[in-house]
Scaffold this active site. Structure first.
Site, PDB file in Angstrom:
ATOM      1  N   GLU A 102      11.434  53.301  12.646  1.00  0.00           N
ATOM      2  CA  GLU A 102      10.023  53.506  12.308  1.00  0.00           C
ATOM      3  C   GLU A 102       9.673  53.057  10.885  1.00  0.00           C
ATOM      4  O   GLU A 102       9.106  53.803  10.103  1.00  0.00           O
ATOM      5  CB  GLU A 102       9.637  54.978  12.506  1.00  0.00           C
ATOM      6  CG  GLU A 102       8.135  55.149  12.650  1.00  0.00           C
ATOM      7  CD  GLU A 102       7.721  56.544  13.076  1.00  0.00           C
ATOM      8  OE1 GLU A 102       7.996  56.919  14.217  1.00  0.00           O
ATOM      9  OE2 GLU A 102       7.113  57.241  12.256  1.00  0.00           O
TER      10      GLU A 102
ATOM     11  N   HIS B 264       1.582  70.189  23.371  1.00  0.00           N
ATOM     12  CA  HIS B 264       1.692  68.884  22.712  1.00  0.00           C
ATOM     13  C   HIS B 264       0.685  67.889  23.317  1.00  0.00           C
ATOM     14  O   HIS B 264      -0.031  67.198  22.588  1.00  0.00           O
ATOM     15  CB  HIS B 264       3.124  68.345  22.869  1.00  0.00           C
ATOM     16  CG  HIS B 264       3.348  67.040  22.181  1.00  0.00           C
ATOM     17  ND1 HIS B 264       3.390  66.917  20.811  1.00  0.00           N
ATOM     18  CD2 HIS B 264       3.532  65.787  22.675  1.00  0.00           C
ATOM     19  CE1 HIS B 264       3.597  65.650  20.483  1.00  0.00           C
ATOM     20  NE2 HIS B 264       3.689  64.938  21.600  1.00  0.00           N
TER      21      HIS B 264
ATOM     22  N   LYS C  33      14.806  59.620  18.602  1.00  0.00           N
ATOM     23  CA  LYS C  33      14.288  60.554  17.594  1.00  0.00           C
ATOM     24  C   LYS C  33      14.771  61.952  17.967  1.00  0.00           C
ATOM     25  O   LYS C  33      14.569  62.397  19.100  1.00  0.00           O
ATOM     26  CB  LYS C  33      12.760  60.552  17.584  1.00  0.00           C
ATOM     27  CG  LYS C  33      12.160  59.486  16.709  1.00  0.00           C
ATOM     28  CD  LYS C  33      10.664  59.721  16.587  1.00  0.00           C
ATOM     29  CE  LYS C  33      10.013  58.658  15.749  1.00  0.00           C
ATOM     30  NZ  LYS C  33       8.541  58.810  15.703  1.00  0.00           N
TER      31      LYS C  33
HETATM   32  N1  GLY Z   1       7.270  59.710  20.082  1.00  0.00           N
HETATM   33  C1  GLY Z   1       7.123  58.634  19.178  1.00  0.00           C
HETATM   34  C2  GLY Z   1       8.395  57.884  18.914  1.00  0.00           C
HETATM   35  O1  GLY Z   1       9.404  58.101  19.555  1.00  0.00           O
HETATM   36  O2  GLY Z   1       8.406  57.065  18.036  1.00  0.00           O
END
Ligand code: GLY
Length: 363
Positions: free
Chosen positions: A240, A267, A146
């Site tokens: 995701e 965070h 990500k």
């Molecule tokens: N930090 C959550 C993910 O990488 O999906």
């Protein structure tokens, strides 16, 4: 040195190794020279990490014969924006970077997210390697591809899925972290226990005292456990579409709190509060027994993380931020809830009427 393979997309091209060890700088440099050849290696870091670890990494990479340069940008979440991207891209061009160059992200979550994002778009993408230096980045953000930068109205709203070529996790970097930075990482470690591994959650309950949790053997075990949990989730759901959402446990409200506080809350602190809120919503909705919710709150408190939402963050403002979450579906805000510790599920939508009293109850 331990090695964990992340197998993606059934094609070896997008698969990569996570190498974990203690004081592995020289081996890391050798492996980069051997397995990640490029015309030009460019280390990108922030002003804090650069000062602490930049020159040592540069020297190690030069020692193995690589053509290396270093770029630094200002430390902190406010720098994770499009202006920094444009500035770093310009400096890459000044250094003669081209499609035969490889970027190395040296730093915490901000550096990893930003460098990954630049790598994914610079000259329509060039390879990159993650060298995470914070506990949070080592157990979470450096793995899974990500990448992101923030927009003024919210965190991580511009980004891509773009996997690194390798992740090198050196636990010796953790000794330079402040207490707050270390606890940020503990929040993500606790998250893995809550969503995937009740046994690990118990291990954390038994060892959360400051002198125990920093034991190098335990830390190595925890970092490896978290990396294995994350890699097995990412292998199933890289982009995701479903399962990976459980990694966002505590992050829906967490991101809203972080942004609403203008990043005064770290965070880890924001995610800790989000994890408590999600446990309370699970309990109030009849999914989670109160004993488990209490264990979650106790462990978070023991880790030195907050359990109360600061008064200066108005409930209305937090709810408005939630409505901007990039993971929402139309008007539906998805929350990751719990049936028990180790058994999360994605809830189809939580009404404001359920969220508001939980936020108020955490004042
Ligand atoms: N930090 C959550 C993910 O990488 O999906």
């Amino acid at each position: 040195m331990r090695s964990i393979k992340v197998n993606l997309d059934k094609k070896s091209l997008s698969s990569y190794e996570i190498c974990i060890g203690n004081s592995i700088l020289d081996r890391m440099a050798l492996l980069i020279a051997k397995n990640h050849k490029a015309g030009h290696h460019i280390v990108i870091t922030d002003s804090n990490v650069g000062k602490l670890h930049g020159s040592k990494l540069l020297a190690a990479l030069k020692d193995v014969g690589l053509n290396v340069d270093l770029i630094e940008f200002p430390a902190g979440e406010p720098a994770k924006n499009i202006h920094t991207v444009v500035d770093v891209a310009g400096r890459l061009l000044d250094l003669g970077a081209d499609r035969n160059s490889l970027l190395i992200a040296l730093g915490g979550g901000v550096v990893g997210d930003l460098v990954g994002f630049i790598a994914s778009i610079f000259m329509r993408s060039i390879p990159y390697i993650q060298i995470p230096t914070t506990l949070l980045a080592q157990v979470d953000s450096s793995i899974g591809g990500k990448t992101a930068i923030d927009l003024p109205c919210g965190k991580n709203l511009l980004g891509t899925f773009y996997q690194p070529q390798a992740v090198f996790t050196d636990l010796s970097y953790l000794s330079s972290l402040t207490e707050e930075e270390f606890n940020n990482g503990l929040a993500e470690i606790i998250k893995y226990g809550i969503i995937d591994d009740a046994k690990m959650f118990r291990l954390l309950e038994d060892n959360m005292e400051p002198e125990k949790i920093k034991d190098p053997v335990l830390l190595l075990k925890l970092v490896e456990l978290c990396c294995r949990i994350k890699k097995s989730i990412v292998e199933i759901d890289e982009k995701e579409q479903g399962l990976r959402r459980i990694l966002n446990y505590g992050h829906t409200l967490g991101h809203a709190l972080e942004a609403q506080s203008a990043f005064a809350l770290s965070h880890g602190e924001a995610v800790a509060l989000g994890m408590i809120a999600a446990a309370r919503i699970s309990e109030n909705s009849g999914y989670l027994e109160s004993g488990s919710r209490e264990r979650i709150e106790r462990l978070i408190r023991k880790a030195g993380l907050p359990c109360r939402i600061p008064e200066y963050l108005a409930t209305g403002g937090i709810i408005s931020r939630l409505k901007m979450d990039k993971k929402k579906d139309g008007d539906i805000i998805h929350f990751i809830l719990l049936k028990k510790i180790g058994m999360p599920f994605v809830n189809g939508g939580i009404d404001e009427k359920i969220i508001t009293p939980v936020i108020e109850g955490m004042r």
